[in-house]
Structures are given as structure tokens and as C-alpha cells.
Design a protein around this motif. Structure first.
Motif, short mmCIF file in Angstrom:
data_model
loop_
_atom_site.label_atom_id
_atom_site.label_comp_id
_atom_site.label_asym_id
_atom_site.label_seq_id
_atom_site.Cartn_x
_atom_site.Cartn_y
_atom_site.Cartn_z
N ALA A 18 52.50 24.38 -1.82
CA ALA A 18 52.25 25.59 -2.60
C ALA A 18 52.22 26.82 -1.70
O ALA A 18 52.76 27.87 -2.06
CB ALA A 18 50.93 25.46 -3.36
N ALA A 19 51.62 26.71 -0.54
CA ALA A 19 51.56 27.84 0.39
C ALA A 19 52.96 28.22 0.89
O ALA A 19 53.29 29.40 0.98
CB ALA A 19 50.65 27.51 1.57
N MET A 20 53.78 27.23 1.19
CA MET A 20 55.14 27.52 1.66
C MET A 20 55.96 28.16 0.56
O MET A 20 56.67 29.14 0.79
CB MET A 20 55.81 26.23 2.15
N TYR A 73 50.64 31.88 -4.94
CA TYR A 73 49.98 30.65 -4.50
C TYR A 73 49.17 30.04 -5.64
O TYR A 73 49.23 28.84 -5.89
CB TYR A 73 49.07 30.94 -3.31
N LYS A 74 48.43 30.88 -6.36
CA LYS A 74 47.63 30.37 -7.49
C LYS A 74 48.53 29.77 -8.56
O LYS A 74 48.22 28.71 -9.12
CB LYS A 74 46.78 31.49 -8.07
N GLU A 75 49.64 30.42 -8.85
CA GLU A 75 50.56 29.91 -9.87
C GLU A 75 51.23 28.62 -9.40
O GLU A 75 51.43 27.70 -10.21
CB GLU A 75 51.61 30.97 -10.22
N GLU A 76 51.59 28.53 -8.12
CA GLU A 76 52.20 27.31 -7.59
C GLU A 76 51.22 26.14 -7.69
O GLU A 76 51.61 25.04 -8.05
CB GLU A 76 52.60 27.51 -6.12
N ILE A 77 49.96 26.40 -7.36
CA ILE A 77 48.95 25.33 -7.46
C ILE A 77 48.82 24.87 -8.91
O ILE A 77 48.75 23.67 -9.18
CB ILE A 77 47.59 25.81 -6.89
#
Length: 89
Positions: A18-20, A73-77
Motif C-alpha cells: 500500500a505504501a509503494m 495510502y488510506k485508500e490503498e489499505i
């Protein structure tokens, strides 16, 4: 051969992915959106005001990069956790 990953290890991998993804997306969007403030700063006559305009443009781009990176990042998580839960069912 089946590799068993501990839940904590799987969670770390999920956060790293998610961070990447968020960093790549936020850098791309910031590079595209950052053209406008720097183009406007370039039109300011030379001197101290142009320097101030370039500094302000840089600050705006950095703030946007951080804000959009956290949002992405929040949306990816959210998406990865939803896909992870759905794949377990």
C-alpha cells in the motif's frame, strides 16, 4: 510447495504494498499538478518576487505530495483489506 506466511508478516507485506502504490500514485499526480504553480511563478518578473513565487510553489507541491500520499495510502489499505477479506471467503 506451499509457503505459509504468518498473519503479522502478511500484514507487513500488505502495508508495504500500500505504501509503494500510494507513493507512486502521489508522485505522479504531484508532478503533473505541480506544473501550474511553477508556470505561474515563471511569469513573475525577475527579482525577489520571482524567488518568493518559486519557494511558495515548492512548498505547495510538497504539501500536496504529503496530503495526497496519505490519502492514497488510506485508500490503498481499504481496497487491499477488502480484497484480502473477500479472497478468504
Amino acid at each position: 510447495m506451499v509457503t505459509i506466511i504468518a498473519p503479522s508478516q502478511n500484514n507487513k507485506i500488505l502495508h508495504l504494498q500500500a505504501a509503494m502504490g500510494a507513493s507512486i500514485a502521489s508522485m505522479f499526480v504531484t508532478s503533473v499538478a505541480g506544473v501550474l504553480p511553477f508556470a505561474l511563478a515563471y511569469t513573475v518578473p525577475e527579482g525577489i518576487w520571482r524567488n518568493i513565487a518559486f519557494i511558495m510553489s515548492g512548498i505547495i507541491c510538497v504539501v500536496f505530495l504529503v496530503w495526497f500520499g496519505l490519502h492514497a495510502y488510506k485508500e490503498e489499505i481499504k481496497l487491499m483489506t477488502a480484497n484480502h477479506v473477500n479472497s478468504d471467503e
